[in-house]
Design an enzyme around this catalytic site. Sequence first.
Site, PDB file in Angstrom:
ATOM      1  N   GLN A   1      10.381   5.788  -3.446  1.00  0.00           N
ATOM      2  CA  GLN A   1      11.312   5.438  -2.365  1.00  0.00           C
ATOM      3  C   GLN A   1      12.314   4.359  -2.768  1.00  0.00           C
ATOM      4  OE1 GLN A   1       7.911   4.299   0.156  1.00  0.00           O
ATOM      5  NE2 GLN A   1       8.706   5.645   1.744  1.00  0.00           N
TER       6      GLN A   1
ATOM      7  N   TYR B   1       0.290   3.607 -10.466  1.00  0.00           N
ATOM      8  CA  TYR B   1       1.402   3.697  -9.516  1.00  0.00           C
ATOM      9  C   TYR B   1       2.573   4.450 -10.163  1.00  0.00           C
ATOM     10  CZ  TYR B   1      -1.087   0.133  -6.738  1.00  0.00           C
ATOM     11  OH  TYR B   1      -2.024  -0.567  -6.009  1.00  0.00           O
TER      12      TYR B   1
ATOM     13  N   SER C   1     -11.400  -4.082  -7.569  1.00  0.00           N
ATOM     14  CA  SER C   1     -10.784  -3.579  -6.338  1.00  0.00           C
ATOM     15  C   SER C   1     -11.706  -2.534  -5.738  1.00  0.00           C
ATOM     16  CB  SER C   1      -9.410  -2.971  -6.642  1.00  0.00           C
ATOM     17  OG  SER C   1      -8.823  -2.474  -5.457  1.00  0.00           O
TER      18      SER C   1
ATOM     19  N   SER D   1      -2.780  -3.118   2.098  1.00  0.00           N
ATOM     20  CA  SER D   1      -2.463  -2.368   3.324  1.00  0.00           C
ATOM     21  C   SER D   1      -2.685  -3.177   4.605  1.00  0.00           C
ATOM     22  CB  SER D   1      -3.239  -1.047   3.393  1.00  0.00           C
ATOM     23  OG  SER D   1      -2.670  -0.096   2.530  1.00  0.00           O
TER      24      SER D   1
ATOM     25  N   LEU E   1      -0.797  -3.435   6.970  1.00  0.00           N
ATOM     26  CA  LEU E   1      -0.276  -2.682   8.126  1.00  0.00           C
ATOM     27  C   LEU E   1      -0.917  -1.289   8.226  1.00  0.00           C
ATOM     28  CD1 LEU E   1       3.521  -3.620   7.789  1.00  0.00           C
ATOM     29  CD2 LEU E   1       1.756  -4.683   9.230  1.00  0.00           C
ATOM     30  N   ALA E   2      -2.037  -1.096   7.514  1.00  0.00           N
ATOM     31  CA  ALA E   2      -2.694   0.220   7.522  1.00  0.00           C
ATOM     32  C   ALA E   2      -1.665   1.312   7.223  1.00  0.00           C
ATOM     33  CB  ALA E   2      -3.415   0.463   8.846  1.00  0.00           C
TER      34      ALA E   2
ATOM     35  N   GLN F   1      12.592  -4.310   6.060  1.00  0.00           N
ATOM     36  CA  GLN F   1      11.154  -4.427   6.358  1.00  0.00           C
ATOM     37  C   GLN F   1      10.595  -5.710   5.750  1.00  0.00           C
ATOM     38  OE1 GLN F   1       9.364  -0.885   4.717  1.00  0.00           O
ATOM     39  NE2 GLN F   1      10.096   0.442   6.366  1.00  0.00           N
TER      40      GLN F   1
ATOM     41  N   GLU G   1      11.560  -8.779   7.701  1.00  0.00           N
ATOM     42  CA  GLU G   1      10.733  -8.871   8.916  1.00  0.00           C
ATOM     43  C   GLU G   1       9.329  -9.365   8.566  1.00  0.00           C
ATOM     44  OE1 GLU G   1      10.639  -5.218  11.224  1.00  0.00           O
ATOM     45  OE2 GLU G   1       8.681  -5.742  12.041  1.00  0.00           O
ATOM     46  N   ASN G   2       8.748  -8.788   7.514  1.00  0.00           N
ATOM     47  CA  ASN G   2       7.346  -9.083   7.206  1.00  0.00           C
ATOM     48  C   ASN G   2       7.147 -10.498   6.654  1.00  0.00           C
ATOM     49  OD1 ASN G   2       7.169  -6.470   8.010  1.00  0.00           O
ATOM     50  ND2 ASN G   2       6.537  -5.631   6.042  1.00  0.00           N
TER      51      ASN G   2
HETATM   52  P1  NDP Z   1       1.178  -1.786   4.270  1.00  0.00           P
HETATM   53  O1  NDP Z   1      -0.037  -1.311   4.971  1.00  0.00           O
HETATM   54  O2  NDP Z   1       1.793  -3.042   4.744  1.00  0.00           O
HETATM   55  O3  NDP Z   1       2.244  -0.592   4.306  1.00  0.00           O
HETATM   56  C1  NDP Z   1       3.547  -0.806   3.831  1.00  0.00           C
HETATM   57  C2  NDP Z   1       4.452   0.326   4.320  1.00  0.00           C
HETATM   58  O4  NDP Z   1       4.552   0.300   5.740  1.00  0.00           O
HETATM   59  C3  NDP Z   1       5.854   0.183   3.811  1.00  0.00           C
HETATM   60  O5  NDP Z   1       6.009   0.687   2.506  1.00  0.00           O
HETATM   61  C4  NDP Z   1       6.643   0.949   4.855  1.00  0.00           C
HETATM   62  O6  NDP Z   1       6.454   2.339   4.644  1.00  0.00           O
HETATM   63  C5  NDP Z   1       5.914   0.536   6.122  1.00  0.00           C
HETATM   64  N1  NDP Z   1       6.430  -0.731   6.661  1.00  0.00           N
HETATM   65  C6  NDP Z   1       6.222  -1.986   6.169  1.00  0.00           C
HETATM   66  N2  NDP Z   1       6.814  -2.911   6.922  1.00  0.00           N
HETATM   67  C7  NDP Z   1       7.435  -2.243   7.916  1.00  0.00           C
HETATM   68  C8  NDP Z   1       8.213  -2.668   9.005  1.00  0.00           C
HETATM   69  N3  NDP Z   1       8.447  -3.971   9.222  1.00  0.00           N
HETATM   70  N4  NDP Z   1       8.694  -1.723   9.852  1.00  0.00           N
HETATM   71  C9  NDP Z   1       8.439  -0.418   9.643  1.00  0.00           C
HETATM   72  N5  NDP Z   1       7.710   0.053   8.619  1.00  0.00           N
HETATM   73  C10 NDP Z   1       7.188  -0.872   7.755  1.00  0.00           C
HETATM   74  O7  NDP Z   1       0.882  -2.035   2.729  1.00  0.00           O
HETATM   75  P2  NDP Z   1       0.697  -1.008   1.493  1.00  0.00           P
HETATM   76  O8  NDP Z   1      -0.179   0.119   1.860  1.00  0.00           O
HETATM   77  O9  NDP Z   1       2.030  -0.730   0.932  1.00  0.00           O
HETATM   78  O10 NDP Z   1      -0.103  -1.948   0.500  1.00  0.00           O
HETATM   79  C11 NDP Z   1       0.515  -3.149   0.019  1.00  0.00           C
HETATM   80  C12 NDP Z   1       0.229  -3.317  -1.454  1.00  0.00           C
HETATM   81  O11 NDP Z   1      -1.176  -3.401  -1.666  1.00  0.00           O
HETATM   82  C13 NDP Z   1       0.680  -2.150  -2.351  1.00  0.00           C
HETATM   83  O12 NDP Z   1       2.039  -2.207  -2.698  1.00  0.00           O
HETATM   84  C14 NDP Z   1      -0.213  -2.361  -3.559  1.00  0.00           C
HETATM   85  O13 NDP Z   1       0.326  -3.394  -4.372  1.00  0.00           O
HETATM   86  C15 NDP Z   1      -1.512  -2.838  -2.924  1.00  0.00           C
HETATM   87  N6  NDP Z   1      -2.467  -1.713  -2.735  1.00  0.00           N
HETATM   88  C16 NDP Z   1      -3.623  -1.745  -3.473  1.00  0.00           C
HETATM   89  C17 NDP Z   1      -4.555  -0.749  -3.363  1.00  0.00           C
HETATM   90  C18 NDP Z   1      -5.812  -0.823  -4.168  1.00  0.00           C
HETATM   91  O14 NDP Z   1      -6.554   0.160  -4.230  1.00  0.00           O
HETATM   92  N7  NDP Z   1      -6.089  -1.927  -4.812  1.00  0.00           N
HETATM   93  C19 NDP Z   1      -4.355   0.410  -2.466  1.00  0.00           C
HETATM   94  C20 NDP Z   1      -3.118   0.346  -1.714  1.00  0.00           C
HETATM   95  C21 NDP Z   1      -2.231  -0.688  -1.845  1.00  0.00           C
HETATM   96  P3  NDP Z   1       7.542   3.469   5.069  1.00  0.00           P
HETATM   97  O15 NDP Z   1       8.877   2.813   5.206  1.00  0.00           O
HETATM   98  O16 NDP Z   1       7.467   4.461   3.978  1.00  0.00           O
HETATM   99  O17 NDP Z   1       7.035   4.030   6.366  1.00  0.00           O
END
Ligand code: NDP
Length: 329
Positions: free
Chosen positions: A27, A54, A152, A208, A210-211, A293, A296-297
Amino acid sequence: MQYRRLGKSGLQLSALSFGSWVTFDNQVDDGGAAEMMAMAYDAGVNFFDNAEVYAAGESERIMGRALKQLGWGRDTYCVSSKVYWGGEGPTQRGLSRKHVHDACHAALERLQVDYLDLYYCHRPDLQTPIEETVRAMHDLIAQGKVLYWGTSEWSADQITEAHGHARALNLTPPTMEQPQYNMFVRDKVERDYKRLYEGPGLGTTIWSPLASGILTGKYSAGIPDDSRMALEQYKFLRDGLESAEGQERVAKAQELAAIAAELECTLAQLAIAWCLTNERVSSVILGASRASQLTENLAALDVLEKLDAGILESIEGILDNKPEPPQEF
Ligand code: NDP
């Protein structure tokens, strides 16, 4: 920014950090990555999270090019990688000494750095003795290629076993775990790891918050075309969202939005700040597919002070919102 020690180690990570899962390459291009990393850094973020899996290495290449372009002092930020899924061949995956060694060197090359500040075993590998992995991680640390290693989604018992080997063999134990933690997924951080915070001094960099976006509330109106939930290769996320449990979470997000409105913040900010109310959380890794985003975050820190006992209780009330038992007459 607020800084928190990574468990009992001396390393101070920013309470909010920035990761690249799903977003970088799928993205976000080079320009977007550098823009958001600069925004995060300017806001005090000092930890950038990545993994060999990734975008099959592309995410690390993008981050590496951004780090080079941004030219920050190497002593002002931390960058991570994770080892487990490096390819399809038997020597390209898991936590054998062979793959841990190869994956670390490949990550260093893609990220264009001399050492990784944090290096994680991305999942437990039941086929490799934990002692072998502890030895391999210790050796990378002794060689100066990794500063802190961790896990992890390991169980508390697996982490305890790693500490046991490290103690017995005079090797470096794991410093941190990277578990999922958010309003819907809490057991590992709040229950399972309880015994690891004091003695072993475990730190947590949680993912995650924000799930995967459910805790922004945006999915109550369907799935936007430009969201990760619409990406073909992440169909498992969409399946999760559309499951009964996913829909229950969407409904709860809607209820939680009322509390955010009361606090004059967004639901995403409330959900991120809520993670930070847990002092066992060293850093909350943010994800963002666009700069707005992230802006905001990053402002979630301002919401933290508003989360008093009464607000936290109201949130618990919604999260524990079990269906009423049938009425008896
Ligand atoms: P989140 O649960 O915070 O999801 C982030 C996603 O939510 C964004 O990419 C976007 O997706 C959406 N989003 C975020 N902020 C907003 C907003 N303000 N308004 C609307 N949509 C929003 O976190 P991730 O799942 O991305 O996890 C964060 C990090 O954790 C990853 O980058 C990685 O580094 C790590 N991670 C590690 C894992 C592990 O197994 N160790 C597994 C997963 C993540 P969109 O715009 O596409 O809808």
